[in-house]
Design a protein around this motif. Structure first.
Motif, PDB file in Angstrom:
ATOM      1  N   THR A 270      14.836  47.815  32.008  1.00  0.00           N
ATOM      2  CA  THR A 270      14.653  49.266  31.966  1.00  0.00           C
ATOM      3  C   THR A 270      15.077  49.771  30.595  1.00  0.00           C
ATOM      4  O   THR A 270      16.078  49.315  30.029  1.00  0.00           O
ATOM      5  CB  THR A 270      15.491  49.994  33.038  1.00  0.00           C
ATOM      6  N   LEU A 271      14.300  50.706  30.051  1.00  0.00           N
ATOM      7  CA  LEU A 271      14.602  51.337  28.767  1.00  0.00           C
ATOM      8  C   LEU A 271      14.387  52.829  28.889  1.00  0.00           C
ATOM      9  O   LEU A 271      13.710  53.305  29.815  1.00  0.00           O
ATOM     10  CB  LEU A 271      13.680  50.822  27.653  1.00  0.00           C
ATOM     11  N   ASP A 272      14.939  53.582  27.933  1.00  0.00           N
ATOM     12  CA  ASP A 272      14.567  54.986  27.861  1.00  0.00           C
ATOM     13  C   ASP A 272      13.386  55.121  26.892  1.00  0.00           C
ATOM     14  O   ASP A 272      12.941  54.142  26.296  1.00  0.00           O
ATOM     15  CB  ASP A 272      15.749  55.873  27.460  1.00  0.00           C
ATOM     16  N   ALA A 273      12.889  56.324  26.749  1.00  0.00           N
ATOM     17  CA  ALA A 273      11.676  56.529  25.954  1.00  0.00           C
ATOM     18  C   ALA A 273      11.879  56.218  24.479  1.00  0.00           C
ATOM     19  O   ALA A 273      10.915  55.998  23.751  1.00  0.00           O
ATOM     20  CB  ALA A 273      11.195  57.970  26.118  1.00  0.00           C
ATOM     21  N   GLN A 274      13.139  56.194  24.004  1.00  0.00           N
ATOM     22  CA  GLN A 274      13.425  55.897  22.606  1.00  0.00           C
ATOM     23  C   GLN A 274      13.645  54.408  22.355  1.00  0.00           C
ATOM     24  O   GLN A 274      13.939  54.006  21.233  1.00  0.00           O
ATOM     25  CB  GLN A 274      14.646  56.684  22.133  1.00  0.00           C
ATOM     26  N   GLY A 275      13.533  53.603  23.410  1.00  0.00           N
ATOM     27  CA  GLY A 275      13.635  52.163  23.242  1.00  0.00           C
ATOM     28  C   GLY A 275      15.020  51.591  23.441  1.00  0.00           C
ATOM     29  O   GLY A 275      15.244  50.407  23.171  1.00  0.00           O
ATOM     30  N   PHE A 276      15.977  52.370  23.928  1.00  0.00           N
ATOM     31  CA  PHE A 276      17.315  51.855  24.188  1.00  0.00           C
ATOM     32  C   PHE A 276      17.345  51.191  25.562  1.00  0.00           C
ATOM     33  O   PHE A 276      17.037  51.826  26.576  1.00  0.00           O
ATOM     34  CB  PHE A 276      18.354  52.976  24.145  1.00  0.00           C
ATOM     35  N   PRO A 277      17.714  49.909  25.628  1.00  0.00           N
ATOM     36  CA  PRO A 277      17.760  49.221  26.923  1.00  0.00           C
ATOM     37  C   PRO A 277      18.893  49.754  27.785  1.00  0.00           C
ATOM     38  O   PRO A 277      19.935  50.183  27.278  1.00  0.00           O
ATOM     39  CB  PRO A 277      18.001  47.750  26.540  1.00  0.00           C
ATOM     40  N   LYS A 278      18.677  49.738  29.088  1.00  0.00           N
ATOM     41  CA  LYS A 278      19.673  50.231  30.047  1.00  0.00           C
ATOM     42  C   LYS A 278      20.215  49.106  30.913  1.00  0.00           C
ATOM     43  O   LYS A 278      21.404  48.871  30.989  1.00  0.00           O
ATOM     44  CB  LYS A 278      19.046  51.328  30.933  1.00  0.00           C
ATOM     45  N   GLN A 279      19.306  48.418  31.584  1.00  0.00           N
ATOM     46  CA  GLN A 279      19.724  47.323  32.451  1.00  0.00           C
ATOM     47  C   GLN A 279      18.655  46.243  32.467  1.00  0.00           C
ATOM     48  O   GLN A 279      17.473  46.513  32.252  1.00  0.00           O
ATOM     49  CB  GLN A 279      19.977  47.811  33.877  1.00  0.00           C
ATOM     50  N   ILE A 497       8.338  49.542  25.901  1.00  0.00           N
ATOM     51  CA  ILE A 497       8.860  48.362  26.598  1.00  0.00           C
ATOM     52  C   ILE A 497       8.032  47.127  26.248  1.00  0.00           C
ATOM     53  O   ILE A 497       8.564  46.013  26.173  1.00  0.00           O
ATOM     54  CB  ILE A 497       8.920  48.601  28.120  1.00  0.00           C
ATOM     55  N   GLU A 498       6.734  47.315  26.011  1.00  0.00           N
ATOM     56  CA  GLU A 498       5.910  46.190  25.555  1.00  0.00           C
ATOM     57  C   GLU A 498       6.394  45.697  24.194  1.00  0.00           C
ATOM     58  O   GLU A 498       6.474  44.495  23.946  1.00  0.00           O
ATOM     59  CB  GLU A 498       4.440  46.624  25.483  1.00  0.00           C
ATOM     60  N   ASP A 499       6.737  46.648  23.309  1.00  0.00           N
ATOM     61  CA  ASP A 499       7.256  46.283  21.995  1.00  0.00           C
ATOM     62  C   ASP A 499       8.590  45.548  22.115  1.00  0.00           C
ATOM     63  O   ASP A 499       8.874  44.622  21.348  1.00  0.00           O
ATOM     64  CB  ASP A 499       7.441  47.525  21.125  1.00  0.00           C
ATOM     65  N   SER A 500       9.416  45.976  23.074  1.00  0.00           N
ATOM     66  CA  SER A 500      10.726  45.336  23.235  1.00  0.00           C
ATOM     67  C   SER A 500      10.578  43.892  23.700  1.00  0.00           C
ATOM     68  O   SER A 500      11.264  42.993  23.198  1.00  0.00           O
ATOM     69  CB  SER A 500      11.587  46.133  24.231  1.00  0.00           C
ATOM     70  N   PHE A 501       9.683  43.640  24.645  1.00  0.00           N
ATOM     71  CA  PHE A 501       9.444  42.267  25.096  1.00  0.00           C
ATOM     72  C   PHE A 501       8.895  41.423  23.947  1.00  0.00           C
ATOM     73  O   PHE A 501       9.286  40.261  23.785  1.00  0.00           O
ATOM     74  CB  PHE A 501       8.459  42.254  26.265  1.00  0.00           C
ATOM     75  N   ARG A 502       7.995  42.014  23.164  1.00  0.00           N
ATOM     76  CA  ARG A 502       7.425  41.291  22.033  1.00  0.00           C
ATOM     77  C   ARG A 502       8.515  40.943  21.022  1.00  0.00           C
ATOM     78  O   ARG A 502       8.554  39.840  20.474  1.00  0.00           O
ATOM     79  CB  ARG A 502       6.338  42.143  21.379  1.00  0.00           C
ATOM     80  N   SER A 503       9.422  41.886  20.782  1.00  0.00           N
ATOM     81  CA  SER A 503      10.527  41.641  19.852  1.00  0.00           C
ATOM     82  C   SER A 503      11.446  40.545  20.358  1.00  0.00           C
ATOM     83  O   SER A 503      11.869  39.668  19.602  1.00  0.00           O
ATOM     84  CB  SER A 503      11.326  42.937  19.642  1.00  0.00           C
ATOM     85  N   MET A 504      11.768  40.578  21.650  1.00  0.00           N
ATOM     86  CA  MET A 504      12.654  39.561  22.213  1.00  0.00           C
ATOM     87  C   MET A 504      12.060  38.166  22.080  1.00  0.00           C
ATOM     88  O   MET A 504      12.773  37.197  21.814  1.00  0.00           O
ATOM     89  CB  MET A 504      12.930  39.868  23.684  1.00  0.00           C
ATOM     90  N   LYS A 505      10.757  38.076  22.276  1.00  0.00           N
ATOM     91  CA  LYS A 505      10.123  36.760  22.250  1.00  0.00           C
ATOM     92  C   LYS A 505       9.861  36.262  20.831  1.00  0.00           C
ATOM     93  O   LYS A 505       9.970  35.066  20.552  1.00  0.00           O
ATOM     94  CB  LYS A 505       8.805  36.805  23.035  1.00  0.00           C
ATOM     95  N   SER A 506       9.532  37.178  19.925  1.00  0.00           N
ATOM     96  CA  SER A 506       9.159  36.744  18.580  1.00  0.00           C
ATOM     97  C   SER A 506      10.313  36.773  17.600  1.00  0.00           C
ATOM     98  O   SER A 506      10.405  35.934  16.710  1.00  0.00           O
ATOM     99  CB  SER A 506       8.024  37.624  18.049  1.00  0.00           C
ATOM    100  N   GLU A 507      11.235  37.745  17.733  1.00  0.00           N
ATOM    101  CA  GLU A 507      12.305  37.927  16.752  1.00  0.00           C
ATOM    102  C   GLU A 507      13.672  37.456  17.236  1.00  0.00           C
ATOM    103  O   GLU A 507      14.546  37.145  16.428  1.00  0.00           O
ATOM    104  CB  GLU A 507      12.435  39.405  16.364  1.00  0.00           C
ATOM    105  N   LEU A 508      13.878  37.420  18.550  1.00  0.00           N
ATOM    106  CA  LEU A 508      15.221  37.215  19.080  1.00  0.00           C
ATOM    107  C   LEU A 508      15.376  35.954  19.923  1.00  0.00           C
ATOM    108  O   LEU A 508      16.322  35.839  20.704  1.00  0.00           O
ATOM    109  CB  LEU A 508      15.647  38.439  19.912  1.00  0.00           C
TER     110      LEU A 508
END
Length: 620
Positions: A270-279, A497-508
């Motif tokens: 879960t994230l907020d609209a600004q891209g900060f993860p919550k849980q 949230i799509e960008d966050s998953f992409r970042s986790m997989k490609s950058e992190l």
């Protein structure tokens, strides 16, 4: 200098270690001083003196008259580096107690410029940025309150910084921390970093994952003043290298990374609209998307100062079953979802006036129609960009499917090809499964006595309707206060949230996952989630100040700033070692300024080592 052997017995077992000793003059007479504990040196005693002399030459940056044995040279370089580093650490401690005037006063030396050398270069830029954000979140204080020791806090920091700066396995992270990075200098720690310690610490972090995420989320909320009126929820999965036999969570399922040959594990976020993860939540790899939502909503409802009622849950079609929408309402949340229903019929939209919305780029247009009922709003959207993309994909699949049927038809007229009716039906079924457009065709196979003779196929009404509706989707919400543009804007936040998953997989470093045990597997994923908490804060600050780079780009820009030791011989027969940080480039300086950080992480430290006159060496 010389090497001395010492032994001690612990619980009946004899341990041997070697020490580097030097003789010094004192007012009380000659004495011996320990220079360095070498551990166990696997070298014949006849070569100990040569090793001691070579270490001394390396520390003083002197040339040697004779060629040194390669093994001794390698050992000497290692031990000399440790000696210089320890002396620089002591110099740093002394400098911390000096007043500012002493530190800034001029220090002129006459040096042999031909003796200047640089060594022990370590990257410091990205590490500096990451640790600053972790300190702003008071990450070390969080772990202290959760019972972590000082060493465990340092290991946890190295794990997370490593995932952000050099994403890799725990073994490679240990090598990075020990050999490539200035992370230990930034932490002012001399701990020995090794992979098993990092593994244990990762599991400890996972055991406290709920509390850690709650506190990170709360810290971000307070620092950045987050309103959290929009909550995004989605799932992804990541694959494992290896069979993962006996695992309770790694299962074979459709992989979003196109690795159906590997077992996968599911991550809900879960994230907020600004891209900060919550849980976040880890599920079995084969869990269905709709079945995950209720557990997450229960956890969101229980967060203190967090997700109170009237907040809007935004979900994609994969999760937006009618049952899930009812669950959201029962939990007293609002929802906005992409409808799972393929078509509502033209009659449903009659009487609705079409409007045009220009998106943030001022070029892309969205045509919309809004229908209002007593309980919900329905927004029909037609995106030109989505139409172009989907049309190209659909046409490619239709063309490939039709070509497959044509080739099969040609084969019916050739010798030595399969013509049995049941085999042809089976091949058509595999073709439908491969391209996913079989339902858009009417297909008939003619046969004579169990032998297929001809295949007839044509697009059916569903196929023609599908082509017309490419680029269309429907959004439904129980937020009756919204207008067309607001509904569309909230829906587009799902790209966050799509960008966050992409970042986790490609950058992190989320994928692939090499761990064998379930606890270390989930711990590996959680380290990536924590890393994304840290990235969100860094990127928020930079974007607020006009820098819109990805983390990958920022990391690359900062990678050229290093911490380096420069050594040279002086006219008064001494050696000076200076540890300093390179001057930042213009782009690095801009990033530091926008983040409010020092341009040069860590201060300059130095020490001067007098040269013994009886050494039979010559200066470089």
């Amino acid at each position: 200098m010389f090497i001395r052997e010492k032994s001690k017995t612990v619980k009946g077992k004899k341990y041997i270690q070697h020490q580097l000793i030097e003789s010094i003059r004192t007012p009380a007479g000659p004495r011996q001083r320990l220079v360095l504990n070498l551990g166990f040196v696997d070298l014949h005693p006849d070569k100990w003196k040569e090793l001691a002399n070579t270490i001394e030459s390396e520390v003083h940056k002197q040339s040697r008259l004779f060629v040194t044995d390669p093994q001794i040279e390698k050992l000497a370089q290692h031990y000399a580096k440790v000696i210089v580093r320890e002396n620089l650490n002591k110099a740093s401690e002394r400098a911390a107690s000096d007043n500012a005037a002493d530190r800034l006063s001029a220090d002129y030396q006459s040096v042999n410029v031909n003796s200047v050398s640089s060594s022990d270069a370590r990257k410091i830029g990205a590490e500096h940025v990451v640790l600053a954000q972790m300190r702003e979140y008071k990450f070390d204080k969080m772990l202290t309150q959760l019972g972590f020791t000082d060493n465990q806090i340092n290991y946890a920091t190295i794990l997370i910084a490593g995932r952000l700066v050099h994403p890799s396995s725990e073994r490679e992270t240990a090598r990075w921390a020990n050999e490539d990075s200035a992370i230990l200098e930034l932490l002012q720690s001399n701990i020995n970093v090794y992979d098993t310690a990092l593994h244990r610490t990762a599991v400890l972090l996972w055991e406290q994952h709920d509390k850690i995420e709650q506190r990170l989320s709360q810290a971000a909320r307070e620092i950045f003043g987050l309103k959290e009126t929009i909550i995004l929820y989605d799932l992804t999965n990541t694959y494992f290298e290896g069979s993962k036999k006996g695992s309770k969570i790694a299962k074979h399922a459709k992989s979003k990374d196109k690795r159906d040959d590997r077992p996968v594990i599911t991550l809900a976020l879960t994230l907020d609209a600004q891209g900060f993860p919550k849980q976040s939540k880890v599920y079995e790899g084969n869990i269905s998307e709709p079945g995950t939502l209720e557990k997450m909503l229960d956890e969101l409802s229980n967060v203190v100062d967090g997700f109170n009622p009237q907040k809007t849950i935004v979900i994609d079609a994969g999760i937006a079953t009618q049952d899930n929408l009812e669950i959201i309402k029962h939990k007293q949340f609002k929802y906005l979802a992409v409808s799972r229903k393929k078509s509502y019929g033209d009659d449903f939209w009659q009487g609705s006036q079409e409007q045009e919305i220009k998106l943030s780029d001022k070029k892309t247009r969205l045509r919309v129609k809004l229908v209002t009922t007593k309980k919900e709003l329905y927004l029909l959207c037609h995106s030109e960009a989505k139409q172009a993309k989907e049309k190209a994909i659909l046409e490619r699949r239709l063309e490939s499917f039709a070509e497959g049927l044509k080739e099969m038809n040609k084969g019916l007229k050739k010798k030595k090809t399969h013509k049995r009716y049941d085999k042809i039906i089976e091949r058509i079924g595999r073709l439908k499964e491969k391209y996913g457009v079989g339902s858009l065709y009417d297909i008939e196979v003619k046969q004579e006595k169990g032998v297929a003779t001809k295949i007839f196929f044509n697009k059916n009404p569903n196929g023609k309707a599908k082509e017309k509706k490419v680029g269309e989707y429907v959004i439904r919400t129980n937020r009756l206060d919204l207008i067309e543009e607001e509904i569309s804007k909230i829906h587009r936040t799902l790209t966050t949230i799509e960008d966050s998953f992409r970042s986790m997989k490609s950058e992190l470093g989320l994928r692939p996952n090499y761990h064998k045990r379930d606890d270390t597997s989930t711990a590996h994923i959680f380290i990536t989630v924590i890393a994304y908490h840290i990235i969100a804060g860094i990127l928020k600050k930079l974007r607020t100040n006009g820098i819109n780079y990805s983390w990958h780009t920022i990391r690359n820009i900062l990678s050229s700033q290093v911490r380096v030791t420069t050594s040279f011989n002086t006219e008064d027969k001494a050696t000076i070692h200076i540890r300093t940080t390179t001057t930042p480039t213009l782009k690095q300086s801009d990033i530091y300024s926008k983040l409010g950080l020092l341009q040069k992480p860590l201060k300059q430290v130095k020490f001067k080592l007098p040269l013994k006159k009886d050494r039979r060496t010559k200066n470089k």
